[in-house]
Design an enzyme around this catalytic site. Sequence first.
Site, PDB file in Angstrom:
ATOM      1  N   GLY A   1      -1.054   2.891  -0.220  1.00  0.00           N
ATOM      2  CA  GLY A   1      -0.443   1.538  -0.089  1.00  0.00           C
ATOM      3  C   GLY A   1       0.745   1.600  -0.141  1.00  0.00           C
ATOM      4  O   GLY A   1       1.328   2.783  -0.639  1.00  0.00           O
TER       5      GLY A   1
ATOM      6  N   GLU B   1       4.245  -0.817  -1.084  1.00  0.00           N
ATOM      7  CA  GLU B   1       4.708  -2.089  -1.793  1.00  0.00           C
ATOM      8  C   GLU B   1       5.482  -2.991  -0.850  1.00  0.00           C
ATOM      9  O   GLU B   1       6.386  -3.554  -1.593  1.00  0.00           O
ATOM     10  CB  GLU B   1       5.210  -1.853  -3.186  1.00  0.00           C
ATOM     11  CG  GLU B   1       6.196  -0.849  -3.113  1.00  0.00           C
ATOM     12  CD  GLU B   1       6.417   0.588  -3.144  1.00  0.00           C
ATOM     13  OE1 GLU B   1       5.329   1.122  -2.665  1.00  0.00           O
ATOM     14  OE2 GLU B   1       7.257   1.020  -3.716  1.00  0.00           O
TER      15      GLU B   1
ATOM     16  N   GLU C   1       0.133  -1.526  -6.177  1.00  0.00           N
ATOM     17  CA  GLU C   1       0.995  -2.275  -5.193  1.00  0.00           C
ATOM     18  C   GLU C   1       1.675  -3.511  -5.724  1.00  0.00           C
ATOM     19  O   GLU C   1       2.760  -4.021  -5.533  1.00  0.00           O
ATOM     20  CB  GLU C   1       0.447  -2.247  -3.730  1.00  0.00           C
ATOM     21  CG  GLU C   1      -0.023  -1.046  -3.135  1.00  0.00           C
ATOM     22  CD  GLU C   1       0.809   0.288  -3.419  1.00  0.00           C
ATOM     23  OE1 GLU C   1       2.077   0.068  -3.441  1.00  0.00           O
ATOM     24  OE2 GLU C   1       0.314   1.310  -3.438  1.00  0.00           O
TER      25      GLU C   1
ATOM     26  N   GLU D   1       7.652   4.487  -9.943  1.00  0.00           N
ATOM     27  CA  GLU D   1       6.261   4.806  -9.874  1.00  0.00           C
ATOM     28  C   GLU D   1       5.743   4.906 -11.483  1.00  0.00           C
ATOM     29  O   GLU D   1       4.378   4.342 -11.450  1.00  0.00           O
ATOM     30  CB  GLU D   1       5.981   5.968  -9.281  1.00  0.00           C
ATOM     31  CG  GLU D   1       6.343   6.120  -7.540  1.00  0.00           C
ATOM     32  CD  GLU D   1       5.446   4.904  -7.027  1.00  0.00           C
ATOM     33  OE1 GLU D   1       4.485   4.457  -7.382  1.00  0.00           O
ATOM     34  OE2 GLU D   1       5.886   4.610  -5.794  1.00  0.00           O
TER      35      GLU D   1
HETATM   36  N1  BES Z   1       5.604   3.504  -2.961  1.00  0.00           N
HETATM   37  C1  BES Z   1       4.374   4.309  -2.935  1.00  0.00           C
HETATM   38  C2  BES Z   1       4.014   5.076  -1.537  1.00  0.00           C
HETATM   39  C3  BES Z   1       5.210   6.074  -1.206  1.00  0.00           C
HETATM   40  C4  BES Z   1       5.961   6.782  -2.221  1.00  0.00           C
HETATM   41  C5  BES Z   1       5.566   6.149  -0.065  1.00  0.00           C
HETATM   42  C6  BES Z   1       6.733   7.612  -1.936  1.00  0.00           C
HETATM   43  C7  BES Z   1       6.562   6.992   0.416  1.00  0.00           C
HETATM   44  C8  BES Z   1       7.279   7.863  -0.554  1.00  0.00           C
HETATM   45  C9  BES Z   1       3.187   3.663  -3.354  1.00  0.00           C
HETATM   46  O1  BES Z   1       3.340   2.578  -4.055  1.00  0.00           O
HETATM   47  C10 BES Z   1       1.923   4.634  -3.922  1.00  0.00           C
HETATM   48  O2  BES Z   1       2.278   5.038  -4.938  1.00  0.00           O
HETATM   49  N2  BES Z   1       0.965   4.719  -3.230  1.00  0.00           N
HETATM   50  C11 BES Z   1      -0.090   5.544  -3.643  1.00  0.00           C
HETATM   51  C12 BES Z   1      -1.280   4.898  -4.387  1.00  0.00           C
HETATM   52  C13 BES Z   1      -1.366   4.826  -5.975  1.00  0.00           C
HETATM   53  C14 BES Z   1      -2.345   3.858  -6.376  1.00  0.00           C
HETATM   54  C15 BES Z   1      -0.984   5.880  -6.625  1.00  0.00           C
HETATM   55  C16 BES Z   1      -0.795   6.354  -2.678  1.00  0.00           C
HETATM   56  O3  BES Z   1      -0.415   5.962  -1.453  1.00  0.00           O
HETATM   57  O4  BES Z   1      -1.805   7.061  -2.869  1.00  0.00           O
HETATM   58 ZN    ZN Z   2       3.398   3.316  -6.036  1.00  0.00          ZN
END
Ligand code: BES
Ligand code: ZN
Length: 670
Positions: free
Chosen positions: A306, A308, A333, A355
């Site tokens: 996802g 955000e 998200e 995060e």
């Molecule tokens: N913002 C992140 C995705 C991200 C991080 C994109 C760094 C680019 C650089 C997103 O919120 C995220 O953490 N996604 C996770 C899911 C979450 C439930 C741990 C994923 O994509 O696995």
């Molecule tokens: Zn995240």
Amino acid sequence: MVPRSVLGYCIMGNKVLLFLFFLGLFSSCETPPKVSASATEEIAKQVLDDHSYSNISRVRTTHLDLELDVDFVNRKIYGVARHSLKNLGTDTVIFDIKGLDIKKITYERKGKEYETDFVIGNMDKDSILGQPLIVRIEKNTDRVSIYYETTSESEALDWLAPQQTSSGKSPFLYTQGQAILGRTWIPLQDSPSNRLTYSAKVKVPSGMMALMSAENPKKISEDGTYNFTMSQPIPSYLIALAVGKIAYHPYSKKCGVYAETELLNKAAYELVDLPRMIHAAEKIYGAYRWGRYDVLLLPYSFPFGGMENPKLTFLNPTIITGDRSLVSVLAHELAHSWSGNLVTNRTWDDFWLNEGFTVYFEHRIMEELYGKDMSEILATIEFQELQDEMTRINHSEHPQDTRLKLDLTGRNPDDGMTQIAYVKGAFFLKTLEATYGRRKFDAFLNSYFKKFAFKSIRTEDFLAYLNEKLILPNKKIEFNPDEWIFEKGLPKNCFKIENNRLQKMIDLANQFASGVDIFKKKRRVIKIKRRRKVIVEQLERNDHITQEWQTFIRALPQNLGERAMQRIDSQLQFSTCGNSELMAEWFVLGIKNNYKAQLPEIEHFLKKVGRRKFLVPIYRELLKKSDLNEFTISVFDASSPNLHAVSRKTIEKMVSKIRSSEIQATKTDQ
Ligand code: BES
Ligand code: ZN
């Protein structure tokens, strides 16, 4: 003509220094304000963020007005980025660009546009940051317009052919800005330390819908023109766009889900708890500050679970399982609407502020909706992943990366996107909560989100606030936050979770490994309307949730053997169940065990799914098997044109090691 070669850069100590060679540089400008030589030193001093060339301490974008024409035939966006500037009196503004074709730049004086000169620096050594775009302005200039086109090197953009979408009929485009890909589709001061509002006029082929991280349409516009506004200031990595044959399903006046028409019903069913999640989140950390909260379900190539994007979270369709068992990604998200979007990491070294807080908050939302058991299960699984990550990092070139506060100078910010930020960060907060009590900790976090709302902050800002509001007023309690933030590994006081339900799955795996027939049919007598009935029971997949099976698979011996794998698969159908979390986990074990019957399923999965988290472990195992090299390379070659650059580049790097050793081997054979 842009004199590209006159600008050089070098990396000295921690900072990227720009060297401008001014002689004759801006000579074609009609009223060129002279740029003094001291400006070079000034620019060098102004670098606040190691991952951006922009000189935001002197001049920064406060509002961005975009005009975008999306051309699916040529896979190009023709754009104008009009930057409103807060200029502290400088004659040079620096933007970040990567893979962009800059056509013309103008600045405004008394409402009129004048073309101005610009210089594009060389690409940095590992082409991580891209190039500085240095634009000559006047000391009172407050608006600059950049006319540009994207190129095939614009890594944020994923252009999908119709056959890669659920409809199979219409193409699709989406962007991914985090961490530093915003600059590959818009010329930006691409640092999270700056916040800007934006508006956009987007032209797409008629019949298609355009959506952004902004106020969005609900219906397709006849002529393919859409207008957007994001009136709250956001960091540039949160500017996002998606274009496709998309429809909308509202849940309430405040929220709903967008998806390709074919996926809409399934998506609407799976994410039905969204209004309750928003309610729970607001109850914990105060009002949701962004107006609407909608979700867009993307095609399978999306490289993350996802993203955000404010007002419009992007979600990967792999979370649609039919049993709502992976909705914690949605909670995650949504939680970013506070941690990340409202209070943002100032640099990528402070990524854990985004995060770690979000994982902590995600677990709180999950607890509120589904009970403590659920949040504990999630935390336990993640804690296990954290320990594996710590071991990996300890043996890597950068063992200092187990610190929460990172130093990513000269490196790709992607390197910092590990379970340290996510899970060590969350466990830091869980430990604080356990130490001071939930009531006090919630009050602290509530005030933290208020105090730093719409700001980009450093870890040190959080630490000072934590000391002031929580640690010092409770002197009797001992707590050393510095150890958590600035030291490697996990402090001894780390909060511990033990969950019975997961322990039962470990026991089950151990029983299986020791030869017990866990699939043995069992007779049981039950009473229905006072009548006794004998039923036959056998362990099946529906008996446990995804996370329990994940734990089961992880607890199985790594050298289980092909026959045992087959036995489990025929009872529980992990290879074919359609639940990507289970499939990915099972495929990895299968490859280790030479379970070849599974290869067609693996091939199908790798050609369909682009989520990096799944691809990396599967390819890692595949690449260890020399007898599978041909298979692995042919699957990657066939699927790579369908991947987003984020995933493609990661896997390409892994595969290239095998390719080059093969070339080496052929050479020695000759
Ligand atoms: N913002 C992140 C995705 C991200 C991080 C994109 C760094 C680019 C650089 C997103 O919120 C995220 O953490 N996604 C996770 C899911 C979450 C439930 C741990 C994923 O994509 O696995
Ligand atoms: Zn995240």
